[in-house]
Design an enzyme around this catalytic site. Sequence first.
Site, PDB file in Angstrom:
ATOM      1  CG  PHE A  63      76.571  10.263  32.281  1.00  0.00           C
ATOM      2  CD1 PHE A  63      77.449   9.894  33.286  1.00  0.00           C
ATOM      3  CD2 PHE A  63      75.206  10.304  32.585  1.00  0.00           C
ATOM      4  CE1 PHE A  63      76.996   9.560  34.567  1.00  0.00           C
ATOM      5  CE2 PHE A  63      74.742   9.974  33.853  1.00  0.00           C
ATOM      6  CZ  PHE A  63      75.633   9.605  34.845  1.00  0.00           C
ATOM      7  CE1 TYR A  77      64.993  11.260  32.117  1.00  0.00           C
ATOM      8  CE2 TYR A  77      62.930  10.258  32.845  1.00  0.00           C
ATOM      9  CZ  TYR A  77      63.896  10.455  31.865  1.00  0.00           C
ATOM     10  OH  TYR A  77      63.750   9.841  30.642  1.00  0.00           O
ATOM     11  NE  ARG A 125      66.266   2.351  31.593  1.00  0.00           N
ATOM     12  CZ  ARG A 125      66.260   3.128  30.509  1.00  0.00           C
ATOM     13  NH1 ARG A 125      65.217   3.852  30.228  1.00  0.00           N
ATOM     14  NH2 ARG A 125      67.307   3.182  29.715  1.00  0.00           N
ATOM     15  NE  ARG A 140      73.627  29.129  15.211  1.00  0.00           N
ATOM     16  CZ  ARG A 140      74.272  28.571  14.196  1.00  0.00           C
ATOM     17  NH1 ARG A 140      74.441  29.232  13.071  1.00  0.00           N
ATOM     18  NH2 ARG A 140      74.734  27.344  14.285  1.00  0.00           N
ATOM     19  CB  THR A 154      71.230  17.047  30.728  1.00  0.00           C
ATOM     20  OG1 THR A 154      72.481  16.824  31.350  1.00  0.00           O
ATOM     21  CG2 THR A 154      71.217  16.403  29.355  1.00  0.00           C
ATOM     22  N   GLY A 204      73.614   6.580  22.606  1.00  0.00           N
ATOM     23  CA  GLY A 204      72.908   5.875  23.686  1.00  0.00           C
ATOM     24  C   GLY A 204      72.049   4.745  23.145  1.00  0.00           C
ATOM     25  CG  LEU A 240      76.654  21.168  18.640  1.00  0.00           C
ATOM     26  CD1 LEU A 240      78.075  20.680  18.885  1.00  0.00           C
ATOM     27  CD2 LEU A 240      75.701  19.965  18.643  1.00  0.00           C
ATOM     28  CB  THR A 295      61.873   1.919  25.378  1.00  0.00           C
ATOM     29  OG1 THR A 295      60.848   2.910  25.258  1.00  0.00           O
ATOM     30  CG2 THR A 295      62.253   1.425  23.990  1.00  0.00           C
TER      31      THR A 295
HETATM   32  O1  LIG Z   1      65.457  -4.530  39.699  1.00  0.00           O
HETATM   33  C1  LIG Z   1      64.398  -3.885  39.604  1.00  0.00           C
HETATM   34  C2  LIG Z   1      64.291  -2.685  38.872  1.00  0.00           C
HETATM   35  C3  LIG Z   1      63.082  -2.036  38.844  1.00  0.00           C
HETATM   36  N1  LIG Z   1      61.993  -2.558  39.466  1.00  0.00           N
HETATM   37  C4  LIG Z   1      60.675  -1.898  39.376  1.00  0.00           C
HETATM   38  O2  LIG Z   1      60.244  -1.983  38.037  1.00  0.00           O
HETATM   39  C5  LIG Z   1      59.485  -0.834  37.679  1.00  0.00           C
HETATM   40  C6  LIG Z   1      60.093  -0.184  36.466  1.00  0.00           C
HETATM   41  O3  LIG Z   1      61.307   0.403  36.848  1.00  0.00           O
HETATM   42  P1  LIG Z   1      62.380   0.950  35.793  1.00  0.00           P
HETATM   43  O4  LIG Z   1      63.557   1.318  36.611  1.00  0.00           O
HETATM   44  O5  LIG Z   1      62.578  -0.006  34.710  1.00  0.00           O
HETATM   45  O6  LIG Z   1      61.743   2.229  35.127  1.00  0.00           O
HETATM   46  P2  LIG Z   1      60.653   3.274  35.606  1.00  0.00           P
HETATM   47  O7  LIG Z   1      59.364   2.875  34.985  1.00  0.00           O
HETATM   48  O8  LIG Z   1      60.633   3.463  37.066  1.00  0.00           O
HETATM   49  O9  LIG Z   1      61.231   4.591  34.961  1.00  0.00           O
HETATM   50  C7  LIG Z   1      61.345   4.689  33.559  1.00  0.00           C
HETATM   51  O10 LIG Z   1      60.180   5.235  33.086  1.00  0.00           O
HETATM   52  C8  LIG Z   1      60.060   5.503  31.726  1.00  0.00           C
HETATM   53  C9  LIG Z   1      61.280   6.075  31.070  1.00  0.00           C
HETATM   54  O11 LIG Z   1      61.073   7.388  30.630  1.00  0.00           O
HETATM   55  C10 LIG Z   1      62.543   5.968  31.834  1.00  0.00           C
HETATM   56  O12 LIG Z   1      63.328   5.047  31.132  1.00  0.00           O
HETATM   57  C11 LIG Z   1      62.532   5.552  33.250  1.00  0.00           C
HETATM   58  O13 LIG Z   1      62.536   6.673  34.025  1.00  0.00           O
HETATM   59  C12 LIG Z   1      59.481   0.044  38.907  1.00  0.00           C
HETATM   60  O14 LIG Z   1      58.306  -0.162  39.617  1.00  0.00           O
HETATM   61  C13 LIG Z   1      60.674  -0.422  39.717  1.00  0.00           C
HETATM   62  O15 LIG Z   1      60.526  -0.226  41.096  1.00  0.00           O
HETATM   63  C14 LIG Z   1      62.083  -3.725  40.172  1.00  0.00           C
HETATM   64  O16 LIG Z   1      61.108  -4.192  40.751  1.00  0.00           O
HETATM   65  N2  LIG Z   1      63.292  -4.352  40.229  1.00  0.00           N
END
Ligand SMILES: O=c1ccn([C@@H]2O[C@H](COP(=O)(O)OP(=O)(O)O[C@H]3OC[C@@H](O)[C@H](O)[C@H]3O)[C@@H](O)[C@H]2O)c(=O)[nH]1
Length: 417
Positions: A137, A246, A287, A207, A193, A113, A164, A276
């Site tokens: 995935f 999650y 994201r 183990r 998961t 990943g 595993l 990140t």
């Molecule tokens: O196109 C987009 C995508 C996201 N966003 C906003 O941007 C912010 C960040 O969203 P992301 O989807 O990048 O990630 P989130 O912070 O919600 O979740 C993340 O948190 C930390 C990590 O553990 C995970 O990678 C993930 O769950 C949110 O407020 C979301 O609503 C937008 O405004 N536009």
Amino acid sequence: MLIRINVLLALIIGSGLLSLGIIYCLRSNNGTPKQEFQLSNNKEFQLFGSAESEFNINLINKLKNDLAIANEKIEQLESKMQGFDERIRKPYPNVKYLNYRSKKRILVTGGAGFVGSHLVDRLMKDGHDITVVDNFFTGVKANVEQWIGHANFELIHQDIVNPLFVEVDEIYHLASPASPPHYMFNPVKTIKTNTIGTINMLGLAKRVGAKVLIASTSEVYGDPEVHPQPETYWGHVNPIGPRACYDEGKRVSETLSYAYAKHEKVSVRVARIFNTHGPRMHMNDGRVVSNFILQALRNEPITVYGRGNQTRSFQYVSDLVNGLIALMDSNYTQPVNLGNPTEHTINEFAVIIKGLVGGKSKVITTPAVEDDPQRRKPDITRAMTYLNWKPKVGLKEGLKMTIDYFKQEIKKSQKNV
Ligand SMILES: O=c1ccn([C@@H]2O[C@H](COP(=O)(O)OP(=O)(O)O[C@H]3OC[C@@H](O)[C@H](O)[C@H]3O)[C@@H](O)[C@H]2O)c(=O)[nH]1
């Protein structure tokens, strides 16, 4: 009289030779005569001239045509060569030599990943023996292709929901979808998961006597009422909301870790990872970082969800990898936040990305997502105190590298169209 006849003969022979010379020169100009002519006949000479230029035009056209065909063939060959180049095995990156006492056998779940593959790169270069297990995935083989075939590397295609059996000294348990659209895609699978998968990894650690690092998340704080978030904060999570698979999955993962630590004497480390970014984020990650960068690069509208006043703090992937290794190598067993405390609203973030990418994208707002955490910023006192760790890569510096990566990915996908 005799002299006169001699002079006359000499003149006739001389002029004859001269005519023959000129005819020869003109004929040999193109190798084959195109038109018979006589020097004395001006009209016939002009006729020869137009035929000659027509011949030259035809010749030029033919050459042009040949050149176009040759260019086309060169292009075809070049693209074939590129295909061969891509297939030719590149040399492995340099790997440190470690003797058997310092060389560790390390399992990385989710090692194909985004974060996992960067961690694998570091551990491989440090000279350890690495086994990656991934169900692909969200991970992709291309992320670890540089190590395939290396004597220190093994790739196992398996879902860690199934047990595993490997012999290892350390386990970095990173396997789980992490992007909200991905983890919401199949919530039950996400829970499995993070619960069954984590039990399997903790059971394996028990183990074989391995140390295990669990990748937890800032999402265990939910929509936090404490700001910034220290590890002592218990969080504010909706247990039945769309993010619960999650958030709660990771919370159970942490609970399991400390249950195994207390009752089974497993040596555990828990990293709470904040937002990140970096190369190898999936094009389809969903994201905010990848969405905004791709939208800006494609001159599409930049989609801010809700009013855009919600905040996030973004760290670059190499900082996270340093933090994960420092935590594993430390004696500190309580959860540790790993993130960059530089906080921005999502609106500000849209402007920053647009500024770095350029282009004509407009920033638009779309409906807010349910249970979206409104403020997020790590308190990294623990990491600084116990791991001597803090992020080194600034936001813009890191974003430039992430943007470059997505530019390359776009180029690659256009090549295949
Ligand atoms: O196109 C987009 C995508 C996201 N966003 C906003 O941007 C912010 C960040 O969203 P992301 O989807 O990048 O990630 P989130 O912070 O919600 O979740 C993340 O948190 C930390 C990590 O553990 C995970 O990678 C993930 O769950 C949110 O407020 C979301 O609503 C937008 O405004 N536009």
